[in-house]
Design a protein around this motif. Sequence first.
Motif, short mmCIF file in Angstrom:
data_model
loop_
_atom_site.label_atom_id
_atom_site.label_comp_id
_atom_site.label_asym_id
_atom_site.label_seq_id
_atom_site.Cartn_x
_atom_site.Cartn_y
_atom_site.Cartn_z
N TYR A 1 12.81 15.37 33.47
CA TYR A 1 11.55 15.22 34.26
C TYR A 1 11.94 14.79 35.71
N ASN A 2 11.59 15.61 36.53
CA ASN A 2 11.49 14.95 37.87
C ASN A 2 10.14 14.87 38.60
N TYR A 3 9.81 13.53 38.82
CA TYR A 3 8.43 13.08 39.16
C TYR A 3 8.19 12.79 40.68
N SER A 4 7.44 13.32 41.18
CA SER A 4 6.96 12.98 42.61
C SER A 4 5.59 12.44 42.80
N PHE A 5 5.36 11.09 42.64
CA PHE A 5 4.26 10.48 42.46
C PHE A 5 3.53 9.70 43.85
N GLY A 6 4.63 10.05 44.88
CA GLY A 6 4.43 9.02 45.91
C GLY A 6 5.21 7.82 45.92
N THR A 7 5.20 7.33 46.96
CA THR A 7 6.03 6.18 47.39
C THR A 7 5.97 5.05 46.16
N ASN A 8 7.30 4.91 45.66
CA ASN A 8 7.45 3.78 44.82
C ASN A 8 6.46 3.48 43.64
N TYR A 9 5.78 4.88 43.25
CA TYR A 9 4.74 4.71 41.94
C TYR A 9 5.31 4.36 40.80
N VAL A 10 5.13 3.36 40.01
CA VAL A 10 5.33 3.16 38.76
C VAL A 10 4.19 2.66 37.80
N ARG A 11 4.10 3.25 36.52
CA ARG A 11 3.12 2.93 35.68
C ARG A 11 3.47 2.46 34.47
N ASN A 12 2.87 1.14 34.03
CA ASN A 12 3.06 0.44 32.65
C ASN A 12 2.20 1.02 31.78
N ILE A 13 2.72 1.39 30.61
CA ILE A 13 1.83 1.71 29.45
C ILE A 13 2.20 1.18 28.22
N GLY A 14 1.38 0.82 27.35
CA GLY A 14 1.61 0.28 25.91
C GLY A 14 0.80 0.74 24.92
N ILE A 15 1.34 1.62 24.07
CA ILE A 15 0.42 2.37 23.35
C ILE A 15 0.17 1.43 21.97
N LEU A 16 -1.17 1.82 21.84
CA LEU A 16 -1.96 0.82 20.57
C LEU A 16 -1.51 -0.64 20.79
N ASN A 17 -1.76 -1.16 22.17
CA ASN A 17 -1.34 -2.32 22.58
C ASN A 17 -2.08 -3.66 21.93
N PRO A 18 -1.14 -4.29 21.18
CA PRO A 18 -1.95 -5.42 20.36
C PRO A 18 -2.24 -6.56 21.01
N SER A 19 -2.13 -6.41 22.34
CA SER A 19 -2.65 -7.77 23.13
C SER A 19 -3.63 -7.41 24.24
N THR A 20 -4.49 -8.12 24.60
CA THR A 20 -5.42 -7.92 25.81
C THR A 20 -5.61 -8.63 26.80
N ALA A 21 -4.69 -9.70 26.87
CA ALA A 21 -4.42 -10.37 28.08
C ALA A 21 -2.95 -10.94 28.16
N GLY A 22 -2.83 -11.50 29.38
CA GLY A 22 -1.41 -12.16 29.75
C GLY A 22 -0.53 -11.29 30.14
N GLY A 23 0.84 -11.45 30.07
CA GLY A 23 1.88 -10.58 30.46
C GLY A 23 1.92 -10.00 31.91
N SER A 24 1.87 -11.06 32.80
CA SER A 24 1.93 -10.81 34.20
C SER A 24 3.09 -9.74 34.51
N SER A 25 2.90 -8.90 35.56
CA SER A 25 3.82 -8.09 36.16
C SER A 25 4.23 -8.15 37.48
N ALA A 26 5.45 -8.22 37.65
CA ALA A 26 5.99 -8.53 39.00
C ALA A 26 6.49 -7.16 39.78
N ILE A 27 5.90 -6.04 38.88
CA ILE A 27 6.29 -4.67 39.70
C ILE A 27 5.13 -4.27 40.44
N PRO A 28 5.30 -4.19 41.79
CA PRO A 28 3.76 -3.85 42.48
C PRO A 28 3.09 -2.66 42.06
N GLY A 29 1.92 -2.71 41.82
CA GLY A 29 1.04 -1.58 41.57
C GLY A 29 1.22 -0.90 40.10
#
Length: 490
Positions: A355-383
Amino acid sequence: MINVRYPLVMSALLAAATASAQVQSPPAGNPPAPAPAPQAAPPASEAPTASVPYGAGLKVNLSPDGSKYFRIINWHQVWTRYNKNNTGSQRVAGDPESSTFDVGLRRSRVLIYAQLNPRFLIITHFGINNQNAVSGGVGIGDPGKKPQLFIHEAMVEYKVFKYMNIGAGLHYQNGVSRMTRASTLNFLAYDAPITNWPTIEKIDQFARWMGIYAKGRVGKFDYAVSVNDPFATNQALTPAAQPLNVADYNPRNSHKVYQGYFAYEFLDQEANLLPYQTGSYLGTKRVFNLGAGFMFNKDAMMSRTGAVPVPTPADPFTSVPNKLQNLGILSADLFYDTPINKDAGTALTAYAVYYNYSFGTNYVRNIGILNPSTAGGSSAIPGAGTLRGNAYPVVGTGSSTYLQAGYLLPTNTLGEKARLQPYAAWMHGNYDGLKAIGSKDVNVYDLGANLLLDGHNAKFTLNYRARPDYSNPQDVNYRPEITLQTMIFL
């Protein structure tokens, strides 16, 4: 009271008389009744036979020739899982957990499709996804309860002529790749990598689109193209709330989404009545396909390009420096599935996609499937969003590659009642937003096996995953996930 006693007394007298008649001796002078003839021995039971192929399943013919019919498919995929959580994750706020053992519903669905004749098709698909004890529901104050039963697909289709069908509604005739159109009933691995659904729950509805499509086949060339409306998303976002030079979905996007997928089938041709692509044929077909696809949405993304004025103006869309950017995705893939030794029942399945993705400048998305946690886990990846539980950077501007391969072992490996299919998979993500903060590429490793009790209709899948934890993007650590999936579909 008399009315109650009377029937009770009569019933007792009748019962006593009946019992007396059953045990009294025969009258004098009459010979005793002859003994009953011996019963014939029961017929010997037949030797067990092999499982009958599922075939059309729950199909109901509405006409003698079967041209009018409907079919119902119902399936559940249940996950029992051990997960080593990302740093700082909490099951619920105030309850930190370094690891989680849980049970969840990955998918619970019903699909109904029907034909009045080969020219008309209707599909209705509904269900739930990703419910566990802490998330996936809509209960007030109880976020794991009462998950949303929603429509996945509601579409109608008409055959225009031999080489083209057109359809409309909420549909799954996706572009981009074969796996973007994947059936969830017959995956090779325990699940999809999610990179195959790059806009999931943003401008689409759980990888479905509201629009019109055309599909068909000319010789060995198969195609599907569509024009869709983007679902409104990010409605609370303004340029003032964005990190500098980090794109996100434009809340004012109203441009059509164009997408398509094209494949050339070198060997056996696959069924294309429904939009769902098979993950593994278990040696029943010889398939070798090359495919390519695309998606395009004008001005789908927005990024802030300058400082936010102080005080923040009333309309930040006009006063905060920003730019709109197009969303564009291209892909190329290869699918190979073939029996190796028909007598032994062995088969090989392999799939590769870029896949070649073009989502705009520096776009990144975190996803967790059937995530077992609802809080915490801070991210240092902008946006990119939170990194709680099992989340990691799944998609972003840049590129990703996904490879998987599996081998169906001989029929005598486990006896006549089960088959074993080990597999391995690897996802690699090369995203600009991670490079911008000096972080490493994404690598996710899966190793597992399918225990097929009745083909894909009844199976267990055991999967081990090594997943990156980007809680500290400059020091990425790998966390284990062990998942047992129990699946039945009828």
